[in-house]
Design an enzyme around this catalytic site. Structure first.
Site, PDB file in Angstrom:
ATOM      1  CE1 TYR A  55      13.615 -33.194   5.343  1.00  0.00           C
ATOM      2  CE2 TYR A  55      14.389 -31.229   4.249  1.00  0.00           C
ATOM      3  CZ  TYR A  55      13.551 -32.297   4.319  1.00  0.00           C
ATOM      4  OH  TYR A  55      12.772 -32.578   3.201  1.00  0.00           O
ATOM      5  N   GLY A  62      11.293 -35.111   3.219  1.00  0.00           N
ATOM      6  CA  GLY A  62       9.867 -35.539   3.424  1.00  0.00           C
ATOM      7  C   GLY A  62       9.446 -36.345   4.509  1.00  0.00           C
ATOM      8  CG  HIS A  85      12.445 -35.622  -5.754  1.00  0.00           C
ATOM      9  ND1 HIS A  85      12.795 -36.768  -5.173  1.00  0.00           N
ATOM     10  CD2 HIS A  85      11.769 -34.810  -4.800  1.00  0.00           C
ATOM     11  CE1 HIS A  85      12.299 -36.681  -3.858  1.00  0.00           C
ATOM     12  NE2 HIS A  85      11.807 -35.518  -3.621  1.00  0.00           N
ATOM     13  CG  ASN A 197      13.493 -27.682  -0.673  1.00  0.00           C
ATOM     14  OD1 ASN A 197      12.377 -27.904  -0.906  1.00  0.00           O
ATOM     15  ND2 ASN A 197      14.057 -28.085   0.430  1.00  0.00           N
ATOM     16  NE  ARG A 283     -20.670   6.164 -20.210  1.00  0.00           N
ATOM     17  CZ  ARG A 283     -21.920   5.733 -19.599  1.00  0.00           C
ATOM     18  NH1 ARG A 283     -21.779   6.021 -18.418  1.00  0.00           N
ATOM     19  NH2 ARG A 283     -22.855   4.992 -20.140  1.00  0.00           N
TER      20      ARG A 283
END
Length: 495
Positions: A55, A62, A85, A197, A283
């Site tokens: 890959y 994708g 991208h 990535n 407080r």
């Protein structure tokens, strides 16, 4: 000159504080890290030579992960990836955030699981050291599959495209590269994917958020101590026995800091002198502020893990072990940023309640209504409380967790995403709002203690008072108070 040595494994928040605190700081790469880079690159070269199906190296991305890419197109595939991208929109991340994106992306490559060449890691090193800082639009990332859009804008500049900052202005990358005599790089197989990535944008913004939030939480304590004296608060609520009996170390810490800041004050009281007990906003400072400090511990741990994480895909361990996984998914940082949002927002919530007590004549122990120098004729701090309330209300919307949302992408191949970059950006916006709320409390508290008598302040808070009184004057007449708040807010970043 500060030198930050990167090896992929040992980067800390303290390192980043030093790096950002020195404008001439540089990074160096250790020799063992270079050796890991060379070894992982050899695996990539072998995969291409032997035509293996891996890959992102010999396939598309994708949904296109099953589309094989021929050897002669593997390099162009990476450039196509970066260009396609780079779809970010909106205003750019601040320069320090974009700079840290490169530092963190370089650091993850040095782990030796990304398969990039030495030329690429050296290009990143050059950009960092010469402060060639990319213009990275901050909107457009889902926070999974990596922060794809923002990292693509970062990657574009490495190949001479896109825009970079020059004297704070966005210019064409080639213009600055020519001026500095730096050559753009051509991407080879796997390198485009290795650049985008990852979670570096959400992590870079997250680290800046953490550094600023940590300082704000510390500042909130001495500011609360000024308010405590302005309202003649009761110190018994900070006794160590109370907080040790519950067991939260952060509450113990806050109580100790409050007593330390208040030591020697002639404005504080003991229970029963003026009243039996204070309202919660005084407080319960150790319990509320302490709980916010707890979030810092969690967030710091997750950021330091992510700064040194292998969040690429696929990851290369050996020629026989190249695995596709999901380390690019931003969920750990998304949840950390959502937690930080809540922790910081609570500091403003309780601060605004103290502001109300300072200006409300029914609650402020005989201080003038709204600290007005002339009742009715001058409004004094009346609308400052409105402004603080508006910011606190805005924070409630921003604090809605981004990490519980998800929208499927890439034709449902990427069917769960983190929205971590959105969470990180919203945390930044909350921090900015909180700083303004604390600046408002500081402004009003300084005027309150000046009315009471500065000479009665504890020594440590008097020192703070003297520092910040140089920034904003006493509230002795109506004026454009937004200028005072802005000046104090700016000072809280640096003093």
């Amino acid at each position: 000159m500060s030198v930050l040595k990167l090896d992929g494994n040992h980067l800390t928040i303290e390192d980043i504080k030093d790096f950002l605190g020195n404008s001439d700081s540089t990074v160096e790469i250790t020799e063992d890290a270079y050796a890991r880079v060379r070894a992982s690159r050899a695996v990539v070269e072998s995969i291409i030579k032997n035509k293996k199906t891996i890959y992102g190296i010999t396939t598309g991305f994708g949904l296109f992960c099953n589309v094989l890419i021929t050897e002669e197109k593997t390099a162009q595939l990476q450039t196509n990836l970066i260009r396609s991208h780079a779809v970010g929109v909106g205003r750019p991340f601040k320069e320090e955030v974009a700079l840290l994106m490169m530092v963190f992306r370089l650091n993850t490559m040095l782990k030796g699981h990304s398969g990039v060449r030495e030329e690429l890691v050296n290009q990143l090193k050059t950009y960092i050291n010469k402060r060639i800082i990319p213009v990275v639009p901050e909107q457009g990332s889902l926070g999974a599959s990596g922060d794809l859009a923002p990292l693509s804008h970062m990657a574009l500049t490495l190949i001479g495209e896109g825009e970079v900052f020059k004297d704070g202005i966005a210019v064409d990358t080639k213009e600055l590269l020519n001026e500095l005599q730096v050559a753009p790089i051509s991407l080879e197989a796997k390198e485009g994917l290795a650049l985008i990535n990852g979670t570096q944008p959400m992590t870079a913004q997250g680290v800046v958020n953490y550094i600023e939030a940590e300082k704000l939480m510390e500042d909130s304590l001495w500011i609360a101590s000024l308010t405590h004296q302005g309202l003649r608060g009761i110190t018994d609520a900070f006794d160590h026995k109370i907080h040790e009996s519950r067991g939260y170390k952060e509450s113990v810490y806050v109580a100790e800091k409050m007593l330390d800041y208040l030591e020697g004050s002639k404005l504080t009281t003991r229970q029963g002198e003026l009243r039996v007990q204070d309202a919660y906003s005084l407080r319960c400072i150790p319990q509320v502020h302490g709980a916010s400090f707890q979030t810092l511990t969690y967030v710091k741990e997750k950021l330091e893990i992510e700064m040194n994480a292998a969040n690429d895909n696929p990851l290369i361990f050996s020629e026989a072990e190249v695995y596709s996984g999901g380390n690019f998914h931003g969920q750990p940082i998304a949840i950390a940023m959502d937690l930080l949002k809540i922790g910081v927002a609570e500091i403003a919530n309780i601060s605004e309640r103290r502001i109300e007590r300072l200006v409300n004549p029914q609650l402020n122990e005989d201080l003038p209504a709204f600290l007005s120098p002339e009742d009715g004729f001058q409004s004094g701090a009346m609308i400052l409380q409105y402004m603080a309330a508006a910011l606190v209300s805005e924070n409630k919307t921003l604090a809605h967790p981004a990490s519980v949302d998800s929208i499927p992408s890439s034709a449902n191949q990427e069917d769960h995403v983190s929205m971590g970059t959105i969470g990180s950006r919203h945390a930044r916006d909350i921090i900015d709002n909180v700083r303004n709320v604390l600046a408002t409390e500081l402004f009003i508290a300084m005027s309150a203690v000046e009315i009471r008598g500065v000479d009665k302040l504890s020594p440590k808070t008097k020192e703070k008072f003297n520092q910040y009184r140089q920034v904003a004057d006493f509230l002795d007449h109506d004026r454009q108070f937004s200028i005072d708040i802005q000046n104090l807010s700016t000072a809280l970043r640096s003093i």
